[in-house]
Write a protein that holds these residues in place. Sequence first.
Motif, short mmCIF file in Angstrom:
data_model
loop_
_atom_site.label_atom_id
_atom_site.label_comp_id
_atom_site.label_asym_id
_atom_site.label_seq_id
_atom_site.Cartn_x
_atom_site.Cartn_y
_atom_site.Cartn_z
N GLY A 159 -55.97 68.16 131.19
CA GLY A 159 -57.14 67.38 131.55
C GLY A 159 -58.19 67.34 130.46
N VAL A 160 -59.40 67.65 130.86
CA VAL A 160 -60.54 67.52 129.96
C VAL A 160 -60.75 68.78 129.11
CG1 VAL A 160 -62.29 68.45 131.57
CG2 VAL A 160 -62.94 66.66 129.93
N ILE A 161 -60.02 69.84 129.43
CA ILE A 161 -60.27 71.14 128.82
C ILE A 161 -60.26 71.12 127.27
CG2 ILE A 161 -59.43 73.54 128.67
CD1 ILE A 161 -58.72 73.29 131.65
N PRO A 162 -59.32 70.41 126.62
CA PRO A 162 -59.38 70.38 125.14
C PRO A 162 -60.70 69.85 124.60
CG PRO A 162 -57.28 69.52 125.90
CD PRO A 162 -58.14 69.68 127.12
N GLY B 105 -50.04 65.27 124.92
CA GLY B 105 -49.44 65.37 123.60
C GLY B 105 -50.52 65.48 122.55
N LYS B 106 -50.15 65.95 121.38
CA LYS B 106 -51.16 66.15 120.33
C LYS B 106 -50.65 65.62 118.99
CE LYS B 106 -52.74 70.50 122.33
NZ LYS B 106 -53.78 69.92 123.17
N ALA B 107 -51.61 65.13 118.24
CA ALA B 107 -51.31 64.79 116.85
C ALA B 107 -52.21 65.68 116.00
CB ALA B 107 -51.60 63.33 116.58
N ILE B 108 -51.62 66.41 115.09
CA ILE B 108 -52.41 67.38 114.31
C ILE B 108 -52.19 67.14 112.82
CG2 ILE B 108 -52.91 69.83 113.93
CD1 ILE B 108 -51.59 70.39 116.63
N LEU C 3 -55.92 65.59 117.54
CA LEU C 3 -56.17 64.56 118.53
C LEU C 3 -55.30 64.87 119.74
CD1 LEU C 3 -57.84 61.92 118.67
CD2 LEU C 3 -55.71 60.72 118.16
N SER C 4 -55.95 65.10 120.88
CA SER C 4 -55.18 65.41 122.09
C SER C 4 -55.29 64.24 123.05
CB SER C 4 -55.76 66.64 122.80
OG SER C 4 -55.74 67.74 121.97
N LEU C 5 -54.19 63.89 123.64
CA LEU C 5 -54.17 62.88 124.69
C LEU C 5 -53.62 63.53 125.94
CD1 LEU C 5 -52.70 59.68 122.99
CD2 LEU C 5 -55.06 60.12 123.66
N ASN C 6 -54.43 63.62 126.96
CA ASN C 6 -53.95 64.16 128.23
C ASN C 6 -54.08 63.08 129.29
OD1 ASN C 6 -53.44 66.60 127.10
ND2 ASN C 6 -55.21 67.65 127.99
N LEU C 7 -53.01 62.87 129.97
CA LEU C 7 -53.05 61.89 131.04
C LEU C 7 -53.01 62.64 132.37
CD1 LEU C 7 -52.86 58.91 131.93
CD2 LEU C 7 -50.38 59.18 131.85
N SER C 8 -54.07 62.52 133.11
CA SER C 8 -54.13 63.15 134.43
C SER C 8 -53.97 62.06 135.47
CB SER C 8 -55.47 63.86 134.63
OG SER C 8 -55.65 64.84 133.65
N LEU C 9 -52.92 62.14 136.23
CA LEU C 9 -52.67 61.12 137.24
C LEU C 9 -52.88 61.72 138.61
CD1 LEU C 9 -49.49 59.34 135.88
CD2 LEU C 9 -51.85 58.54 135.79
N ASP C 10 -53.46 60.92 139.43
CA ASP C 10 -53.77 61.37 140.78
C ASP C 10 -53.14 60.39 141.75
OD1 ASP C 10 -55.00 62.42 143.01
OD2 ASP C 10 -56.79 61.18 142.71
N GLY C 11 -52.36 60.92 142.64
CA GLY C 11 -51.76 60.06 143.64
C GLY C 11 -52.16 60.55 145.02
N ILE C 12 -52.34 59.64 145.90
CA ILE C 12 -52.69 60.06 147.27
C ILE C 12 -51.44 60.05 148.10
CG2 ILE C 12 -54.09 59.54 149.30
CD1 ILE C 12 -56.14 58.34 147.31
N TRP C 13 -51.16 61.18 148.67
CA TRP C 13 -49.95 61.37 149.45
C TRP C 13 -50.24 61.34 150.93
CZ3 TRP C 13 -46.33 65.79 147.47
CH2 TRP C 13 -45.63 65.35 146.32
N PHE C 14 -49.23 61.04 151.64
CA PHE C 14 -49.24 61.17 153.11
C PHE C 14 -50.32 60.33 153.77
CE2 PHE C 14 -48.31 65.46 151.28
CZ PHE C 14 -46.93 65.31 151.31
N VAL C 15 -50.88 59.38 153.03
CA VAL C 15 -51.86 58.49 153.66
C VAL C 15 -51.35 57.08 153.49
CG1 VAL C 15 -54.22 57.63 153.64
CG2 VAL C 15 -53.76 60.04 153.12
N LYS C 16 -51.22 56.42 154.56
CA LYS C 16 -50.74 55.04 154.49
C LYS C 16 -51.85 54.14 154.02
CE LYS C 16 -46.77 54.32 157.37
NZ LYS C 16 -46.20 53.64 158.54
N ARG C 17 -51.53 53.29 153.10
CA ARG C 17 -52.55 52.38 152.62
C ARG C 17 -52.88 51.38 153.71
NH1 ARG C 17 -51.91 50.89 146.30
NH2 ARG C 17 -51.39 52.97 145.60
N LYS C 18 -54.15 51.12 153.82
CA LYS C 18 -54.55 50.20 154.87
C LYS C 18 -54.37 48.77 154.42
CE LYS C 18 -57.39 53.43 157.33
NZ LYS C 18 -58.22 54.49 156.78
#
Lengths: 411, 442
Positions: free
Chosen positions: A42-45, A82-85, A394-409
């Motif tokens: 995530g944002v930690i780097p 991933g990182k490019a150094i 250079l660090s690239l972190n992709l944080s993906l968030d998915g919502i589970w178990f909830v039906k889309r309205k």
Amino acid sequence: MKSKIVYLSGFILLSLTSFSQSISSSPYSLYGVGSLYDADFGVIPSIGSSGIALPSDTFINNLNPASLGYLPQNHFMFDVGGKAIATTYENSSKSETRNNFQFSHIAFAFPVTKNSSFSVALKPYSSAAFKISNLKLPIENSQDYYYLTATGSGGLNNFDFSYGYRFGKKLSVGASAALLFGSTNDSRSFLILNSITNIQKKTHYNGLRATLGAQYKIDSTFTIATTFKMPTQIKASKVQTVKTVADDVVTTVESNVVSDTDDYYMPLEMGIGISKRFKNNLNMTLDYEKSLWNSTNQSELYGNFVNQDRFALGFTYSTKKNVRKYWDRIQYATGVNFDTGYLEVDGKRVNNAAISFGVSLPLENTYSALHISYSYGQKGTISNNLIKENYHKLSLNLSLDGIWFVKRKID
Amino acid sequence: MHKFILMLFLAVTVISCGTDSDAGEFVVGSDYLAVGNKVILIDTVTVEMSTINFDSLVTSSQNRILIGNYEDPIFGKVKSNSYFQLASSSYALNTSGSDTETTNYVFDSIAMVLKYDNYYYGDTTKVQTFDIHRLTQKVKPNTDDKSFYNNSSLTYSDESLGTISYKPRPIEKDSINIKMSDAFGAALFQKLKKREITDFDSFNEYLKGLVLVPSTSNSASVVGFHVTTSKVRLYYSKYQGDAEEVPFILDFTITDATKQFNAISSDKRGTILENLPVSSSKLSSALTNRQGFIQSGSGVACRIDFPNVKQLKHISANGAIVDAQILLKPVTNSFSEKYPLADSLKVYVGDNLNRLSGSLVNSAGTAVFGILNKKSDEFNENIGYTIPIGAFLQKEMLKASDSRSSLILTLPAISKSVNRIVLGDQKHLNNKIQLKIYYISY
């Protein structure tokens, strides 16, 4: 959702293919089990690798398993990086710049109950890649010299299972088990007088390490936290082949001989951290961690290890004026990190200092974000034949968030 | 958006294979590098030195006429006689004219021409004298084998057919010319003219061979001459009354190298090597002032033994001997411009009775030599012969039987020269032998 799963599987596959190859080649990789990766999520780097007291509410916080107590319900989180150094290696006489690209981590986290979550992460732990060409070294008990050419490769991986549980609103505790496994290859050629001796060694490592963590919310803006990484023994065994070449004739002294070698010890590491939010849009994190390497009595085979102190400070800022405006949702971050290092080479510590800047670009309307971080750091010093590494990362972190178990309205 | 990110990560993953290569020029902690694998020099292994004497050396077919004598300050008196059989491509006088012309041929003179082959030893600024004598027996080996030895000899008449006293110039000059007895030449000429000598057999019956015998009174050097180009030349001419005489020559050369040998003798009375034992025994360096000796021609050789070689096995339990070399140092003041050091030493492997099993070889089976390190310093401390013996020691160490091999050192041209060398042993004060064994732990 379906396309997301396709993407995810794509990530995993691609990441795993490049996972096994260790691509950093620091001269310091000679020591221990190699030089350690910093594979933060995530944002930690961006915030100087601080954040023991941060919750895993918008991304998976790998620094403290207790943070998993704050994973939002019904959310599934995924983090890949991933990182490019670009590193400039510098000694008293010359310098050289080398670039490399590395896979950082892949991780999942999902809630188990309303106030507890589980995460699985896979990341490289260390890289034992190094190279030595024709180094002139003295022969013991004489005025004579020999020449060493060596290459190292491989490294250890970290397969991490974490669980965090929240008691009420204020206290969260967590534990993780890290499986450290992998192997290092070390191939050395000794040119001694008119003979060449080649020693090829593959060392296999495996061990388990526990981490305990806790976070306590003093109030809604201020959190304190602590972590304890338990000392552990990483079992090592080696397979070795020794050959000598004299007058172009190869003699095998031993071939694929399996033997025990000195185990690698990891110390007790204690960390404390705070997180404080100011004016609802500026957040500060401050961590201190002490690693008691002295008491591991590490075998000299791995080098000379000393107690290590790490300081990390970070700030994140977002305007949060209008959540509907994309530019207002961008988070800016900066941090500094100082680390005394655990290695002492020729009586000098190999310390590390870095400064970092980053942005988090939100994706869609969830907690998903792309974290881009740039950091500049220096490791080691130029003195007593030591080498200073200046790096741009250079660090690239992709944080993906998915919502589970909830039906889309609305679909 | 997702697609874009996916592409980005894909790119990173793919590029990751293209990391810059490391030239390996940056290294930290050279002390640490020696922790896992120690490279150690072992120089305390005992080396014994002794001097041996070969029975006899084959000196025929060596393609050198070696002649002279000198008194060596260390090795005593050295002398070389050279024996050979002559032959010619033709045993007729010039046959271009008719038979009647033969009667007009007259003998002029006869001489021996010896071509320097650049070999010399000793003091060539002093006059060397030698005589030519006629053999009274054919140049034929006594025994069943086909060779002559350094201690072979043939009978010859006392009468000198020619003598020369000269200062050898083996490098500057091309040859020497020795006038031979007119009586000898005229007699030979008459035999040819009368057709009493018509082929090799009749010639060889008449002139069995010659021997060059140095005078023991005033020579101080030994000189080498070419076998193939040296000759005895008979000069004759056609008498044509008042007209100018037409000169002719007839050459006799050594056409068969097996019928030429040098009898090299050595008189060691009164020297440190006086009591050199029989060829199957040895004279320890402890009895010869901590020195070992080598002399070509006379068959003196230096023997090196490694009495504790089997014990090396114990130190190699967690490591290996990867290479070894021995450095032999010539004793200071035992060599000079007059007695120069050879560029190399020939090394043989022998058993306890000095029987040679072959040359010392490296791992690939190629013969190795002791090579002279010419880097001289003020005290000549680094002058020495280096012999690679890694393969030899490894073999000796692992040999199942109790027998031990020794190294036997000679000079390369042992059968056709008289060079010599004095080497210090392990306890010699200034010129110690050095054994360096390189060991690596793993």
